[in-house]
Scaffold this active site. Sequence first.
Site, short mmCIF file in Angstrom:
data_model
loop_
_atom_site.label_atom_id
_atom_site.label_comp_id
_atom_site.label_asym_id
_atom_site.label_seq_id
_atom_site.Cartn_x
_atom_site.Cartn_y
_atom_site.Cartn_z
N GLY A 229 27.54 44.32 54.96
CA GLY A 229 27.37 44.24 53.52
C GLY A 229 28.52 43.47 52.91
O GLY A 229 29.63 43.46 53.46
N GLY A 230 28.28 42.80 51.77
CA GLY A 230 29.35 42.03 51.16
C GLY A 230 29.90 41.00 52.12
O GLY A 230 29.17 40.22 52.72
N ASP A 231 31.24 41.00 52.28
CA ASP A 231 31.89 40.05 53.19
C ASP A 231 32.43 40.76 54.42
O ASP A 231 33.38 40.30 55.05
CB ASP A 231 33.01 39.29 52.48
CG ASP A 231 34.10 40.22 51.98
OD1 ASP A 231 33.83 41.41 51.76
OD2 ASP A 231 35.25 39.75 51.81
N GLU A 232 31.82 41.88 54.79
CA GLU A 232 32.24 42.66 55.95
C GLU A 232 31.28 42.46 57.12
O GLU A 232 30.06 42.56 56.95
CB GLU A 232 32.34 44.14 55.60
CG GLU A 232 33.43 44.45 54.58
CD GLU A 232 33.50 45.93 54.25
OE1 GLU A 232 34.57 46.37 53.78
OE2 GLU A 232 32.49 46.63 54.44
#
Length: 324
Positions: A229-232
């Site tokens: 999720g996101g930049d992970e």
Amino acid sequence: IDKVVQKQQLVRERELMILAVKESEERYRSLVELSPNGITIHVNGEFVFANEAGAKLLGVATPEELAGRHVLDFVRPDYHQLIRERLKQMEKMPQRVPWIEEKLTRLDGSEVTVEIAGVPFAYMGKPALQVILRDITERKIAEERLEYMAHFDALTGLPNRTLFFDRLHQALAQAKRYKHMMALLFIDLDRFKFVNDTLGHDAGDQLLKEVSKRLSEILRNSDTVARMGGDEFTVILSKIAEAKDTAIVAEKIIATLNRPFRLSGQDVNIGGSLGIALFPDDGNDTETLLKKSDIAMYRAKEQGRNNYQFYAGDFACVGGEDHD
């Protein structure tokens, strides 16, 4: 006179019966012809009848083109024996055969997925099988799409959290069974928030796609890279001989993230902070390994970002630095 009347009544009843049978046959034929499902009749595996829908489904212009053809003409060669056995079973069963799924090959070589039900009966005094074909190609495509959406990230095409945990469970089970090491890497992109804020979300999305592509290219087929999720992102190294093997992969990841990304007509530099947890040294369950790889990733952030850290005890993230 009574006998004459009685005979006339019998004749009339017989005529009514014939008329009823004829009307019944006509109604049945109308229903068959108007049915959106394909309806065919086979004798010894050969087509003796097909409605318009059946002809269209099997890729021929008219039902007459199916006459004399064998059902195996529409089945891949490696499935011929299986279909022969199923046809025999259908002919012997005293009632309708439940729906089964099959993939048929049309005469033009294209494939169609169908549901098939069979009804054994007599055709012109011979054992025969009436088959109903229901085209479920679009439904299968929709089901596969839903299945894909449930397990893969829509933006990057990488496994999502759901599939990641499934893969991690499998990797752990294999590592425990065969007593080998495995590693979990937790990756957080550096300066991603800056890219989003300065170049916009479209550029941010493109960056995530490019990152996903680069990560996938440097990993083995047996390993997994997932977007959490996101930049992970997370990476599962399913089997390693020793800890330094993980360090080599981590260095490759740092190097590939350090190469400029071309976004919105300009080169953009980011980087990545990586945390590493090892099985069995740092934990033997998914939750523990994920938590400790996340802790190690925060440690990498504290150490100036754009580096990797192995888990080495529960330390706090000093200064409450943002995840960007």
